[in-house]
Design an enzyme around this catalytic site. Structure first.
Site, PDB file in Angstrom:
ATOM      1  N   ARG A 125      11.222   8.390 -15.418  1.00 39.57           N
ATOM      2  CA  ARG A 125      12.687   8.437 -15.527  1.00 39.57           C
ATOM      3  C   ARG A 125      13.110   7.994 -16.926  1.00 39.57           C
ATOM      4  NH1 ARG A 125      15.440   4.873 -11.342  1.00 39.57           N
ATOM      5  NH2 ARG A 125      17.191   6.294 -11.524  1.00 39.57           N
ATOM      6  N   ARG A 200      11.818  15.872 -14.075  1.00 43.47           N
ATOM      7  CA  ARG A 200      10.409  15.536 -13.792  1.00 43.47           C
ATOM      8  C   ARG A 200       9.908  16.170 -12.498  1.00 43.47           C
ATOM      9  NH1 ARG A 200      10.094   9.378 -11.375  1.00 43.47           N
ATOM     10  NH2 ARG A 200      11.863   9.580  -9.993  1.00 43.47           N
ATOM     11  N   ASN A 216      -7.715  -8.691  -7.436  1.00 42.84           N
ATOM     12  CA  ASN A 216      -8.703  -9.754  -7.252  1.00 42.84           C
ATOM     13  C   ASN A 216     -10.068  -9.144  -6.899  1.00 42.84           C
ATOM     14  OD1 ASN A 216      -9.087  -9.686  -4.290  1.00 42.84           O
ATOM     15  ND2 ASN A 216      -6.971 -10.436  -4.179  1.00 42.84           N
ATOM     16  N   ARG A 227     -13.583   4.318  -3.436  1.00 46.80           N
ATOM     17  CA  ARG A 227     -13.350   5.327  -4.478  1.00 46.80           C
ATOM     18  C   ARG A 227     -14.606   5.646  -5.278  1.00 46.80           C
ATOM     19  NH1 ARG A 227      -8.789   7.617  -2.487  1.00 46.80           N
ATOM     20  NH2 ARG A 227      -7.284   5.996  -1.981  1.00 46.80           N
TER      21      ARG A 227
HETATM   22  C1  LIG Z   1     -12.001   9.766   0.597  1.00 44.75           C
HETATM   23  C2  LIG Z   1     -10.604   9.349   0.944  1.00 44.75           C
HETATM   24  C3  LIG Z   1      -9.731  10.246   1.491  1.00 44.75           C
HETATM   25  C4  LIG Z   1      -8.412   9.868   1.824  1.00 44.75           C
HETATM   26  N1  LIG Z   1      -7.544  10.786   2.352  1.00 44.75           N
HETATM   27  C5  LIG Z   1      -6.285  10.430   2.673  1.00 44.75           C
HETATM   28  C6  LIG Z   1      -5.356  11.368   3.223  1.00 44.75           C
HETATM   29  O1  LIG Z   1      -5.671  12.528   3.435  1.00 44.75           O
HETATM   30  N2  LIG Z   1      -4.100  10.951   3.493  1.00 44.75           N
HETATM   31  C7  LIG Z   1      -3.701   9.656   3.276  1.00 44.75           C
HETATM   32  O2  LIG Z   1      -2.552   9.315   3.563  1.00 44.75           O
HETATM   33  N3  LIG Z   1      -4.544   8.742   2.735  1.00 44.75           N
HETATM   34  C8  LIG Z   1      -5.814   9.097   2.432  1.00 44.75           C
HETATM   35  N4  LIG Z   1      -6.665   8.178   1.883  1.00 44.75           N
HETATM   36  C9  LIG Z   1      -6.149   6.839   1.576  1.00 44.75           C
HETATM   37  C10 LIG Z   1      -6.619   5.808   2.644  1.00 44.75           C
HETATM   38  O3  LIG Z   1      -6.134   6.124   3.913  1.00 44.75           O
HETATM   39  C11 LIG Z   1      -6.088   4.408   2.251  1.00 44.75           C
HETATM   40  O4  LIG Z   1      -4.676   4.391   2.278  1.00 44.75           O
HETATM   41  C12 LIG Z   1      -6.518   4.001   0.863  1.00 44.75           C
HETATM   42  O5  LIG Z   1      -7.877   4.307   0.641  1.00 44.75           O
HETATM   43  C13 LIG Z   1      -6.333   2.504   0.702  1.00 44.75           C
HETATM   44  O6  LIG Z   1      -7.321   1.889   1.515  1.00 44.75           O
HETATM   45  P1  LIG Z   1      -7.081   0.613   2.372  1.00 44.75           P
HETATM   46  O7  LIG Z   1      -5.830   0.769   3.140  1.00 44.75           O
HETATM   47  O8  LIG Z   1      -8.342   0.246   3.096  1.00 44.75           O
HETATM   48  O9  LIG Z   1      -7.021  -0.410   1.173  1.00 44.75           O
HETATM   49  P2  LIG Z   1      -6.159  -1.634   0.771  1.00 44.75           P
HETATM   50  O10 LIG Z   1      -4.739  -1.349   0.831  1.00 44.75           O
HETATM   51  O11 LIG Z   1      -6.774  -1.919  -0.532  1.00 44.75           O
HETATM   52  O12 LIG Z   1      -6.481  -2.720   1.853  1.00 44.75           O
HETATM   53  C14 LIG Z   1      -7.712  -3.393   1.968  1.00 44.75           C
HETATM   54  C15 LIG Z   1      -7.917  -3.746   3.423  1.00 44.75           C
HETATM   55  O13 LIG Z   1      -6.933  -4.702   3.814  1.00 44.75           O
HETATM   56  C16 LIG Z   1      -6.567  -4.452   5.158  1.00 44.75           C
HETATM   57  N5  LIG Z   1      -5.122  -4.098   5.175  1.00 44.75           N
HETATM   58  C17 LIG Z   1      -4.362  -3.743   4.110  1.00 44.75           C
HETATM   59  N6  LIG Z   1      -3.100  -3.530   4.497  1.00 44.75           N
HETATM   60  C18 LIG Z   1      -3.076  -3.732   5.822  1.00 44.75           C
HETATM   61  C19 LIG Z   1      -2.058  -3.649   6.794  1.00 44.75           C
HETATM   62  N7  LIG Z   1      -0.820  -3.306   6.487  1.00 44.75           N
HETATM   63  N8  LIG Z   1      -2.375  -3.911   8.075  1.00 44.75           N
HETATM   64  C20 LIG Z   1      -3.621  -4.272   8.430  1.00 44.75           C
HETATM   65  N9  LIG Z   1      -4.659  -4.358   7.555  1.00 44.75           N
HETATM   66  C21 LIG Z   1      -4.375  -4.098   6.268  1.00 44.75           C
HETATM   67  C22 LIG Z   1      -7.417  -3.308   5.660  1.00 44.75           C
HETATM   68  O14 LIG Z   1      -8.571  -3.842   6.263  1.00 44.75           O
HETATM   69  C23 LIG Z   1      -7.765  -2.594   4.385  1.00 44.75           C
HETATM   70  O15 LIG Z   1      -8.938  -1.815   4.474  1.00 44.75           O
HETATM   71  C24 LIG Z   1      -7.976   8.534   1.568  1.00 44.75           C
HETATM   72  C25 LIG Z   1      -8.870   7.625   0.995  1.00 44.75           C
HETATM   73  C26 LIG Z   1     -10.165   8.016   0.688  1.00 44.75           C
HETATM   74  C27 LIG Z   1     -11.114   7.001   0.061  1.00 44.75           C
END
Ligand SMILES: Cc1cc2nc3c(=O)[nH]c(=O)nc-3n(C[C@H](O)[C@H](O)[C@H](O)COP(=O)(O)OP(=O)(O)OC[C@H]3O[C@@H](n4cnc5c(N)ncnc54)[C@H](O)[C@@H]3O)c2cc1C
Length: 277
Positions: A125, A200, A216, A227
């Site tokens: 923006r 944009r 962290n 990733r």
């Molecule tokens: C190969 C791949 C494909 C993907 N495809 C898609 C897709 O098609 N569509 C899509 O929307 N996303 C997709 N994602 C994103 C995925 O669903 C996650 O949102 C993203 O990888 C972040 O991971 P996370 O939530 O584990 O991580 P972080 O946010 O880093 O959290 C770390 C951990 O903390 C805990 N945590 C964090 N927040 C909460 C919460 N609110 N409640 C409870 N526990 C929590 C969980 O244990 C989590 O694993 C993809 C990811 C990967 C790696």
């Protein structure tokens, strides 16, 4: 217009140890000096291992085990945190990362990592994208036909963005004069923001962006696992590889358990036996 294919990541800030505070506190808790034993036996003398020192200190505080060093020192201590998944101790140490030459697709995936991360990203923006750069996926770049198609598409959307900014600026100026815009832009910056925020909408996912991310050690490990896996998208996997190299130099005891496994398609993935600690 520049085309990038390699993400860049650098560490712009990191942990420090306040040895005076640590020593003062240990002497008050253990007047006989036994609280400092772990530092001598574990061989902790250098600030370059600040993240490891703070990790060990935080872990030892849980059991007030300062007078009882482990055979094997800090390496063994941190290994022993990973095995039973005592991962919360790793949340005390963070790194500030500057990530550039990456696409908006990549940062959209990056910012899905919520726990233990903070982000500040370039604003489309406020920042003029008339000089935008773009990130081309390798699979397209390596195929002359697809590369040509991609280049035409990027040039076309870039031109559309420029034309839209001009057209919108003209329209907004007129609307302000007619009193049709309620927010009454008071400055050129505000006017430009109104034009850019609408223009944009045609910029592609390939648009290069910059982001500062702070995370962290526990969050970083989780990121490396998700990733750096074979299922991750190639651009973010490249970033993960570079990030792992940096973190491993910084803190081999925390990040040294990852191994790079070659995949049949010529790429690789990161793997560890201590998943999601
Ligand atoms: C190969 C791949 C494909 C993907 N495809 C898609 C897709 O098609 N569509 C899509 O929307 N996303 C997709 N994602 C994103 C995925 O669903 C996650 O949102 C993203 O990888 C972040 O991971 P996370 O939530 O584990 O991580 P972080 O946010 O880093 O959290 C770390 C951990 O903390 C805990 N945590 C964090 N927040 C909460 C919460 N609110 N409640 C409870 N526990 C929590 C969980 O244990 C989590 O694993 C993809 C990811 C990967 C790696």
């Amino acid at each position: 217009m520049k085309i990038f294919t390699e993400p860049q990541v650098t560490i712009i800030g990191k942990q420090q140890v306040n040895w005076v505070a640590i020593n003062t506190w240990l002497m008050s808790e253990y007047p006989d000096g036994s609280g400092s034993k772990w530092m001598k036996v574990d061989g902790i003398t250098d600030d370059s291992t600040a993240s490891e020192v703070i990790t060990e200190f935080s872990g030892r505080l849980c059991y007030m085990s300062f007078p009882n060093p482990r055979p094997g020192g800090t390496a063994s201590y941190i290994q022993n945190l990973k095995e039973p998944r005592h991962g919360s101790v790793l949340e005390h140490v963070s790194w500030n990362l500057l990530i550039t030459n990456v696409s908006r697709s990549l940062t959209h995936e990056l910012i899905r990592h919520r726990a233990g991360w903070a982000f500040s990203q370039l604003s489309q923006r406020y920042v003029d994208e008339s000089t935008a750069e773009y990130v081309e996926p390798d699979i397209i770049r390596n195929d002359p036909e697809l590369h040509k198609l991609w280049t035409i598409a990027i040039a076309s959307t870039h031109d559309a963005y420029l034309a839209l900014v001009d057209g919108l600026t003209e329209k907004i100026e007129k609307d302000v004069t007619k009193g049709l815009i309620r927010s009454n832009p008071s400055s050129k910056t505000e006017l430009r923001k109104l034009a850019r925020q609408a223009a944009r909408s045609v910029l592609p996912n390939a648009t290069e962006t910059k982001i500062v991310g702070t995370a962290n050690a526990r969050a970083l490990r989780h990121f490396l696992e998700l990733r750096g896996s074979r299922h991750a998208e190639p651009e973010i996997r490249k970033l993960t590889n570079k990030l792992h190299t940096l973190l491993n130099q910084e803190s081999p005891l925390i990040f040294g358990d990852y191994v790079k496994i070659d995949l049949p398609d010529g790429t690789w993935e990161l793997n560890t036996k201590f998943q999601k600690i």
